[in-house]
Design a protein around this motif. Sequence first.
Motif, PDB file in Angstrom:
ATOM      1  N   ARG A   1     -13.111  -3.430   4.955  1.00  0.00           N
ATOM      2  CA  ARG A   1     -13.389  -3.019   3.574  1.00  0.00           C
ATOM      3  C   ARG A   1     -13.313  -4.217   2.625  1.00  0.00           C
ATOM      4  NH1 ARG A   1     -10.537   2.615   2.085  1.00  0.00           N
ATOM      5  NH2 ARG A   1     -11.932   2.289   0.292  1.00  0.00           N
TER       6      ARG A   1
ATOM      7  N   HIS B   1      -5.961  -6.108  -2.983  1.00  0.00           N
ATOM      8  CA  HIS B   1      -6.201  -7.372  -2.283  1.00  0.00           C
ATOM      9  C   HIS B   1      -6.117  -8.545  -3.259  1.00  0.00           C
ATOM     10  CE1 HIS B   1      -7.861 -10.286   0.496  1.00  0.00           C
ATOM     11  NE2 HIS B   1      -8.786 -10.596  -0.398  1.00  0.00           N
TER      12      HIS B   1
ATOM     13  N   GLU C   1      -5.045  -4.421   9.703  1.00  0.00           N
ATOM     14  CA  GLU C   1      -5.865  -3.406  10.350  1.00  0.00           C
ATOM     15  C   GLU C   1      -7.347  -3.760  10.224  1.00  0.00           C
ATOM     16  OE1 GLU C   1      -2.173  -1.608   8.532  1.00  0.00           O
ATOM     17  OE2 GLU C   1      -3.845  -2.837   7.786  1.00  0.00           O
TER      18      GLU C   1
ATOM     19  N   GLU D   1      -9.820  -1.762   9.822  1.00  0.00           N
ATOM     20  CA  GLU D   1     -10.452  -1.012   8.745  1.00  0.00           C
ATOM     21  C   GLU D   1     -10.187  -1.668   7.393  1.00  0.00           C
ATOM     22  OE1 GLU D   1     -10.390   3.422   6.641  1.00  0.00           O
ATOM     23  OE2 GLU D   1      -9.248   3.074   8.490  1.00  0.00           O
ATOM     24  N   TRP D   2      -8.963  -2.133   7.159  1.00  0.00           N
ATOM     25  CA  TRP D   2      -8.634  -2.793   5.896  1.00  0.00           C
ATOM     26  C   TRP D   2      -9.459  -4.068   5.734  1.00  0.00           C
ATOM     27  CZ3 TRP D   2      -6.028  -1.540   1.556  1.00  0.00           C
ATOM     28  CH2 TRP D   2      -5.671  -2.563   0.680  1.00  0.00           C
ATOM     29  N   ASN D   3      -9.506  -4.861   6.777  1.00  0.00           N
ATOM     30  CA  ASN D   3     -10.253  -6.122   6.698  1.00  0.00           C
ATOM     31  C   ASN D   3     -11.754  -5.883   6.544  1.00  0.00           C
ATOM     32  OD1 ASN D   3      -8.385  -8.526   7.039  1.00  0.00           O
ATOM     33  ND2 ASN D   3      -7.723  -7.268   8.761  1.00  0.00           N
TER      34      ASN D   3
ATOM     35  N   HIS E   1      -2.709 -10.204  -1.865  1.00  0.00           N
ATOM     36  CA  HIS E   1      -3.104 -10.655  -0.523  1.00  0.00           C
ATOM     37  C   HIS E   1      -2.250 -11.800   0.016  1.00  0.00           C
ATOM     38  CE1 HIS E   1      -5.193 -14.448  -1.606  1.00  0.00           C
ATOM     39  NE2 HIS E   1      -5.447 -13.826  -2.739  1.00  0.00           N
TER      40      HIS E   1
ATOM     41  N   GLY F   1      -1.808  -5.532   6.087  1.00  0.00           N
ATOM     42  CA  GLY F   1      -3.257  -5.574   5.920  1.00  0.00           C
ATOM     43  C   GLY F   1      -3.993  -6.207   7.082  1.00  0.00           C
TER      44      GLY F   1
ATOM     45  N   TRP G   1      -3.786   4.725   1.903  1.00  0.00           N
ATOM     46  CA  TRP G   1      -4.857   3.759   1.650  1.00  0.00           C
ATOM     47  C   TRP G   1      -6.191   4.037   2.354  1.00  0.00           C
ATOM     48  CZ3 TRP G   1      -7.157   0.924   5.440  1.00  0.00           C
ATOM     49  CH2 TRP G   1      -6.461   0.718   6.630  1.00  0.00           C
ATOM     50  N   PRO G   2      -6.246   4.636   3.556  1.00  0.00           N
ATOM     51  CA  PRO G   2      -7.572   4.890   4.145  1.00  0.00           C
ATOM     52  C   PRO G   2      -8.463   5.782   3.280  1.00  0.00           C
ATOM     53  CG  PRO G   2      -5.872   5.040   5.833  1.00  0.00           C
ATOM     54  CD  PRO G   2      -5.159   4.984   4.524  1.00  0.00           C
TER      55      PRO G   2
ATOM     56  N   VAL H   1      -8.879  -0.753  -3.218  1.00  0.00           N
ATOM     57  CA  VAL H   1      -8.651  -1.701  -2.123  1.00  0.00           C
ATOM     58  C   VAL H   1      -8.769  -3.130  -2.635  1.00  0.00           C
ATOM     59  CG1 VAL H   1      -9.537  -2.570   0.074  1.00  0.00           C
ATOM     60  CG2 VAL H   1      -9.378  -0.096  -0.320  1.00  0.00           C
TER      61      VAL H   1
ATOM     62  N   ARG I   1       0.828  -1.201   0.000  1.00  0.00           N
ATOM     63  CA  ARG I   1       0.000   0.000   0.000  1.00  0.00           C
ATOM     64  C   ARG I   1       0.866   1.255   0.000  1.00  0.00           C
ATOM     65  NH1 ARG I   1      -3.455  -2.009   5.091  1.00  0.00           N
ATOM     66  NH2 ARG I   1      -1.287  -2.369   5.714  1.00  0.00           N
TER      67      ARG I   1
END
Length: 323
Positions: free
Chosen positions: A319, A298, A313, A315-317, A302, A311, A286-287, A294, A153
């Motif tokens: 999304r 991934h 976080e 928030e990442w998971n 990934h 990855g 990335w946020p 995203v 990212r």
Amino acid sequence: MNKISKMTEFSATLPREKQCVFVVSTGRTGTQFFVKNAPSIIEDCVSFHEPDTIWLSRPYEWYSKARLVGLRQLTIDKVLPARSLRSLSNARARREITDDAAMESLRSLRKRLIEEAQGSVVLEANAAYFGLIDLIPKLFPSANIVFIIRDPRDWVRSMMNKSFAVVGPYATFDVRCWIPKARLAASQFREDAACPLWRRMSRFEKLCWLWNCENSFALECASKTDHVRICRFEDIFGGSSRKEAFCDLLEFLTRFPNGERAQWHLDEKLLSRKVHSTASGSFPSWPEWEQKLVMQMHTRCHGLMDKFGYGQELEWNHRIEKE
């Protein structure tokens, strides 16, 4: 003169084996930090950063590099696997060249440069070695290697920003993309799921693919030798334990396979200095990415992200799970 004196005289005429340190990555991982600071950290060390690569933004380096490796190696040889580290790594990644042929090319490209360098320790930082990690110790038995991987990212964002947005991989003025096979592409790998999609993929998605492709092959090469240490960029340049991580890395890099050891001293303040950073720019962190980006990252990255703890976080998971 007795026999022992003759043997001593003969051994004194032999060239001393160079202790080598190779800093390898896919770029944008602080490799210039090593080159700039290695001579002040490691005793009797000389360092090079991509000595056979010219950057349009750094014309002040052209003359010294031309004297170092020759004008031809800086220019027309870049498209020939036998005369370019980058093309050589790309050819190996595509399985188009044998290890023996790659070794001969690596020998012609680096043997003289390393042997003639004025220092008992020679450090070279060069992203073009990503596909040659397992061959380096065969040519330089006293070499130690660090391969640095970075959160994709941040890596992709760095590539998308500033000058790299214009001249970086797959950008408008990426000269390598104009030359057949000079730049890796999914279209060169028939078994790759991205192969039939390549022409329609955005630059962002192509960079995600490149991060995964080059890092995956580098790790495959690294698995074939004990001379390499794998490090996360974030561990040695960020976080509260960066000094401990960097010192541990220096211990590994300066204890050479032939039993010799180089002395080193690290000023902790150096770790807070950024070299050639492109963290800022119009492309956001990335946020702030739209959901499409995203999911593209991934999809392409990934596997390695999970392996190296990227990855994680919430928030990442969250999304990713939305899809």
